[in-house]
Design a protein around this motif. Structure first.
Motif, short mmCIF file in Angstrom:
data_model
loop_
_atom_site.label_atom_id
_atom_site.label_comp_id
_atom_site.label_asym_id
_atom_site.label_seq_id
_atom_site.Cartn_x
_atom_site.Cartn_y
_atom_site.Cartn_z
N HIS A 140 110.99 -29.22 -16.30
CA HIS A 140 109.99 -28.16 -16.31
C HIS A 140 110.16 -27.30 -17.56
O HIS A 140 111.28 -27.15 -18.07
CB HIS A 140 110.15 -27.27 -15.07
CG HIS A 140 109.94 -28.01 -13.79
ND1 HIS A 140 108.73 -28.51 -13.40
CD2 HIS A 140 110.82 -28.35 -12.80
CE1 HIS A 140 108.85 -29.11 -12.23
NE2 HIS A 140 110.11 -29.03 -11.84
N GLU A 141 109.08 -26.73 -18.04
CA GLU A 141 109.14 -25.94 -19.27
C GLU A 141 110.06 -24.72 -19.11
O GLU A 141 110.85 -24.40 -19.99
CB GLU A 141 107.73 -25.50 -19.67
CG GLU A 141 107.65 -24.83 -21.04
CD GLU A 141 108.18 -25.71 -22.17
OE1 GLU A 141 108.80 -25.15 -23.10
OE2 GLU A 141 107.98 -26.95 -22.12
N PHE A 142 109.96 -24.03 -17.96
CA PHE A 142 110.81 -22.85 -17.78
C PHE A 142 112.28 -23.24 -17.68
O PHE A 142 113.16 -22.52 -18.13
CB PHE A 142 110.37 -22.04 -16.54
CG PHE A 142 110.79 -22.62 -15.22
CD1 PHE A 142 112.01 -22.28 -14.65
CD2 PHE A 142 109.97 -23.52 -14.55
CE1 PHE A 142 112.39 -22.81 -13.43
CE2 PHE A 142 110.35 -24.05 -13.35
CZ PHE A 142 111.56 -23.71 -12.78
N ASN A 143 112.54 -24.44 -17.09
CA ASN A 143 113.92 -24.91 -17.01
C ASN A 143 114.45 -25.24 -18.40
O ASN A 143 115.62 -24.98 -18.71
CB ASN A 143 113.99 -26.14 -16.10
CG ASN A 143 115.41 -26.67 -15.94
OD1 ASN A 143 115.82 -27.57 -16.66
ND2 ASN A 143 116.15 -26.09 -15.01
N LYS A 144 113.60 -25.82 -19.24
CA LYS A 144 113.99 -26.16 -20.61
C LYS A 144 114.43 -24.91 -21.37
O LYS A 144 115.41 -24.92 -22.12
CB LYS A 144 112.84 -26.84 -21.33
CG LYS A 144 113.17 -27.30 -22.75
CD LYS A 144 111.99 -28.02 -23.38
CE LYS A 144 112.33 -28.52 -24.78
NZ LYS A 144 112.69 -27.45 -25.72
N LYS A 145 113.72 -23.81 -21.16
CA LYS A 145 114.07 -22.57 -21.85
C LYS A 145 115.43 -22.06 -21.40
O LYS A 145 116.24 -21.58 -22.20
CB LYS A 145 112.99 -21.51 -21.61
CG LYS A 145 111.68 -21.84 -22.31
CD LYS A 145 110.62 -20.80 -22.01
CE LYS A 145 109.31 -21.17 -22.72
NZ LYS A 145 108.22 -20.22 -22.40
N LEU A 146 115.71 -22.18 -20.09
CA LEU A 146 117.02 -21.77 -19.57
C LEU A 146 118.12 -22.64 -20.15
O LEU A 146 119.18 -22.15 -20.56
CB LEU A 146 117.03 -21.88 -18.04
CG LEU A 146 116.15 -20.91 -17.25
CD1 LEU A 146 116.13 -21.30 -15.78
CD2 LEU A 146 116.65 -19.49 -17.41
N VAL A 147 117.86 -23.95 -20.19
CA VAL A 147 118.86 -24.91 -20.68
C VAL A 147 119.10 -24.71 -22.18
O VAL A 147 120.25 -24.80 -22.65
CB VAL A 147 118.42 -26.35 -20.37
CG1 VAL A 147 119.27 -27.36 -21.14
CG2 VAL A 147 118.51 -26.62 -18.87
N ASP A 148 118.02 -24.46 -22.94
CA ASP A 148 118.16 -24.26 -24.39
C ASP A 148 119.16 -23.16 -24.70
O ASP A 148 119.98 -23.28 -25.62
CB ASP A 148 116.80 -23.89 -25.00
CG ASP A 148 115.92 -25.10 -25.25
OD1 ASP A 148 116.46 -26.23 -25.26
OD2 ASP A 148 114.70 -24.92 -25.43
N VAL A 149 119.09 -22.08 -23.95
CA VAL A 149 120.01 -20.94 -24.17
C VAL A 149 121.46 -21.40 -24.01
O VAL A 149 122.33 -21.06 -24.83
CB VAL A 149 119.69 -19.80 -23.19
CG1 VAL A 149 120.77 -18.72 -23.27
CG2 VAL A 149 118.33 -19.20 -23.49
N GLN A 150 121.73 -22.19 -22.97
CA GLN A 150 123.10 -22.63 -22.70
C GLN A 150 123.58 -23.67 -23.72
O GLN A 150 124.72 -23.64 -24.16
CB GLN A 150 123.20 -23.20 -21.28
CG GLN A 150 122.81 -22.24 -20.18
CD GLN A 150 123.70 -21.01 -20.13
OE1 GLN A 150 124.79 -20.97 -20.69
NE2 GLN A 150 123.23 -19.97 -19.44
#
Length: 250
Positions: free
Chosen positions: A38-48
Motif C-alpha cells: 500500500h502507498e501509505f505503508n511504503k511511506k512508513l517503510v521508506d522512513v525505516q
C-alpha cells in the motif's frame, strides 16, 4: 489474488489428506510476496529503510504495518485450521508457539523479516529489524521456555530472509540477540528466499546455532521457471542422538 489463495488452500488440503495424522503442527512466517504494497505503508517503510538507527515501532504504530498482512493472516489461519480445527488463531505476523511431545518440547519463534520489504534484489542490505518486535518475541519465548523445565526443549527460529539481507547494523544486532542464551536459546534458524542450499553456523564463546535454508518448489516447465532451481528441504531432528539429517530435493 483470490485465485492464488484458492490454489494454496487446495494444496494444503491435499497435503493434509496425504499426511493424515502425521502432522502435529504447522508453523508459518511471512515472505516478501505475502504483504500487499500500500502507498501509505511504503511511506512508513521508506522512513525505516533510510534511517541510520534501528527501528523501534510502538504497538499502536505497528497496526498500520499490519494492514499489509490482512490477507496473509487470514490465509495462514485457514491453513492452520485444515490441519487442526482447534489451532490458535493468529492475529499478528510474528509469534511464539510450542508443541509438546512425549519427552520434549519444540518452541517455534516466528520472526517477521518482511515488514520492510519491497520484494526482489532491491531488498538486499535494506531490510530492517524492529527492536520492539525482538523484545516482544523474547518475552514470549522466555515464558514458553520457563514452562518447559521438566522437558528437553528445542528452539527453532523461522524467518523468510537470510540475515545478510538486513542492514549491516541490524544483522549485527540480531546476531548478538540470538547468540545470547538469556534472550533466545535457539538451535536452528530456518529461512528461505534465496532457494539455495547454504548451511551456515553462527557461534561465539558461549553459544552456537545453525542456519538451514529451506523453501518450496513448483513445476519447472520453462526456462524462466528453471533458472533459480527451486528446491525444498526435509530436516529430520533426532533429539536422542543430538543429530540432524538433512535431505535437499530439487
Amino acid at each position: 489474488s483470490s485465485e492464488n489463495i484458492a490454489v494454496v488452500i487446495e494444496f494444503f488440503k491435499a497435503l493434509s489428506k496425504a499426511l493424515g495424522n502425521k502432522v502435529i503442527g504447522i508453523q508459518v512466517t511471512p515472505g516478501n510476496h505475502d504483504k500487499e504494497q500500500h502507498e501509505f505503508n511504503k511511506k512508513l517503510v521508506d522512513v525505516q529503510r533510510e534511517s541510520d538507527v534501528t527501528a523501534k515501532i510502538e504497538s499502536a504504530d505497528w497496526q498500520y504495518y499490519l494492514v499489509s498482512y490482512k490477507k496473509y493472516i487470514e490465509l495462514v489461519n485457514g491453513i492452520r485450521q485444515i490441519f487442526n480445527r482447534n489451532s490458535r488463531k493468529l492475529d499478528n505476523s510474528y509469534y511464539v508457539e510450542s508443541i509438546d511431545m512425549e519427552r520434549a518440547k519444540i518452541i517455534f519463534v516466528s520472526l517477521d523479516t518482511s515488514w520492510a520489504s519491497y520484494g526482489g534484489i532491491i531488498d538486499k542490505r535494506k531490510l530492517c529489524i524492529d527492536e520492539n518486535q525482538l523484545n516482544e518475541l523474547k518475552n514470549l519465548y522466555q515464558r514458553e521456555k520457563n514452562a518447559s523445565k521438566e522437558k528437553t526443549y528445542l528452539t527453532i527460529l523461522i524467518g523468510h530472509h537470510p540475515f545478510d539481507w538486513f542492514k549491516e547494523k541490524d544483522e549485527a544486532l540480531i546476531s548478538s540477540w540470538l547468540l545470547n542464551s538469556e534472550y533466545f536459546n535457539i538451535d536452528f534458524y530456518l529461512c528461505g528466499h534465496t532457494h539455495d542450499r547454504q548451511i551456515k553456523s553462527y557461534f561465539d564463546t558461549y553459544k552456537s546455532y545453525i542456519t538451514l535454508v529451506t523453501g518450496i518448489g513448483w513445476d519447472e516447465r520453462n526456462a524462466e521457471d528453471q533458472k533459480d532451481s527451486h528446491r525444498y528441504s526435509v530436516y529430520n531432528l533426532n533429539l536422542r542422538s543430538n543429530s540432524c539429517e538433512i535431505l535437499i530435493r530439487k
